[in-house]
Design a protein around this motif. Structure first.
Motif, PDB file in Angstrom:
ATOM      1  N   VAL A  77     -15.063  63.352 -95.156  1.00  0.00           N
ATOM      2  CA  VAL A  77     -13.993  62.742 -94.355  1.00  0.00           C
ATOM      3  C   VAL A  77     -14.314  62.901 -92.868  1.00  0.00           C
ATOM      4  O   VAL A  77     -14.180  61.957 -92.077  1.00  0.00           O
ATOM      5  CB  VAL A  77     -12.605  63.356 -94.679  1.00  0.00           C
ATOM      6  CG1 VAL A  77     -11.549  62.846 -93.709  1.00  0.00           C
ATOM      7  CG2 VAL A  77     -12.207  63.042 -96.120  1.00  0.00           C
ATOM      8  N   GLU A 113      -4.762  59.385 -89.344  1.00  0.00           N
ATOM      9  CA  GLU A 113      -5.287  58.979 -90.653  1.00  0.00           C
ATOM     10  C   GLU A 113      -6.259  60.037 -91.185  1.00  0.00           C
ATOM     11  O   GLU A 113      -6.187  60.440 -92.350  1.00  0.00           O
ATOM     12  CB  GLU A 113      -5.992  57.630 -90.479  1.00  0.00           C
ATOM     13  CG  GLU A 113      -6.436  56.947 -91.732  1.00  0.00           C
ATOM     14  CD  GLU A 113      -7.125  55.630 -91.384  1.00  0.00           C
ATOM     15  OE1 GLU A 113      -6.447  54.596 -91.347  1.00  0.00           O
ATOM     16  OE2 GLU A 113      -8.357  55.655 -91.125  1.00  0.00           O
ATOM     17  N   ASP A 116      -4.361  63.182 -92.207  1.00  0.00           N
ATOM     18  CA  ASP A 116      -3.673  62.965 -93.487  1.00  0.00           C
ATOM     19  C   ASP A 116      -4.649  63.054 -94.653  1.00  0.00           C
ATOM     20  O   ASP A 116      -4.349  63.650 -95.691  1.00  0.00           O
ATOM     21  CB  ASP A 116      -2.972  61.604 -93.502  1.00  0.00           C
ATOM     22  CG  ASP A 116      -1.727  61.582 -92.630  1.00  0.00           C
ATOM     23  OD1 ASP A 116      -1.252  62.674 -92.250  1.00  0.00           O
ATOM     24  OD2 ASP A 116      -1.249  60.472 -92.317  1.00  0.00           O
ATOM     25  N   ARG A 117      -5.826  62.437 -94.469  1.00  0.00           N
ATOM     26  CA  ARG A 117      -6.821  62.472 -95.558  1.00  0.00           C
ATOM     27  C   ARG A 117      -7.287  63.900 -95.823  1.00  0.00           C
ATOM     28  O   ARG A 117      -7.436  64.306 -96.977  1.00  0.00           O
ATOM     29  CB  ARG A 117      -8.017  61.572 -95.215  1.00  0.00           C
ATOM     30  CG  ARG A 117      -7.722  60.092 -95.420  1.00  0.00           C
ATOM     31  CD  ARG A 117      -8.935  59.220 -95.113  1.00  0.00           C
ATOM     32  NE  ARG A 117     -10.088  59.527 -95.964  1.00  0.00           N
ATOM     33  CZ  ARG A 117     -11.293  59.000 -95.776  1.00  0.00           C
ATOM     34  NH1 ARG A 117     -11.504  58.152 -94.782  1.00  0.00           N
ATOM     35  NH2 ARG A 117     -12.288  59.321 -96.572  1.00  0.00           N
ATOM     36  N   SER A 120      -4.453  66.126 -97.483  1.00  0.00           N
ATOM     37  CA  SER A 120      -4.032  65.801 -98.846  1.00  0.00           C
ATOM     38  C   SER A 120      -5.088  66.154 -99.893  1.00  0.00           C
ATOM     39  O   SER A 120      -4.846  65.986-101.093  1.00  0.00           O
ATOM     40  CB  SER A 120      -3.668  64.312 -98.940  1.00  0.00           C
ATOM     41  OG  SER A 120      -4.792  63.516 -98.640  1.00  0.00           O
TER      42      SER A 120
END
Ligand code: NI
Length: 139
Positions: A77, A113, A116-117, A120
């Motif tokens: 990520v 974004e 959040d990735r 989670s």
């Protein structure tokens, strides 16, 4: 230097009393500096809420590095947002727990974004996105 503007504010005495006690605890010498900081804080929040502003911040992550596939996923990520991650600090807290602080900059929506990735992913126990600013539009 920019010109200073002065203005007066009316408010409930009880509200002002609470404000004075708060800023006293925080170590402010006067109301003006405390008020400037409050305004800046609100403006920075506004920059982030729009999504398109160029911002600076910190993403903190607490995770168990034994969770299968997690370290690879976190790295993946971060590489997807390589232009946003300026620096990373990794602390091995104990046998299981790792703490990371990522200094991030760029478009607010992209950073949200990414946070959040990361947050989670299974095995990430706690994550926090702290808002700051490039400072360019913040007198
Ligand atoms: Ni570690």
């Amino acid at each position: 230097m920019a010109r200073l503007a002065r203005f007066s504010v009316s408010m409930d005495e009880r509200l002002l009393d609470r404000f004075d006690r708060l800023i006293g605890r925080k170590g402010y010498q006067n109301r003006s500096e405390a008020l400037r900081d409050l305004i800046r804080d609100r403006l920075v929040e506004e920059e982030w809420s729009g999504g398109e502003a160029d911002v600076v911040g910190v993403v903190s992550l607490l995770y168990d590095h034994h969770t299968k596939g997690l370290v690879e996923a976190l790295t993946g990520v971060q590489h997807d947002y390589g232009e946003n991650v300026v620096s990373a600090i990794h602390v091995h807290l104990d046998h299981h727990n790792c703490f990371e602080a990522l200094v991030v900059k760029g478009r607010a929506a992209s950073i949200r974004e990414m946070a959040d990735r990361l947050g989670s992913l299974r095995g990430v126990k706690h994550t926090r996105l702290t808002f700051s600013s490039s400072g360019r539009d913040l007198p």
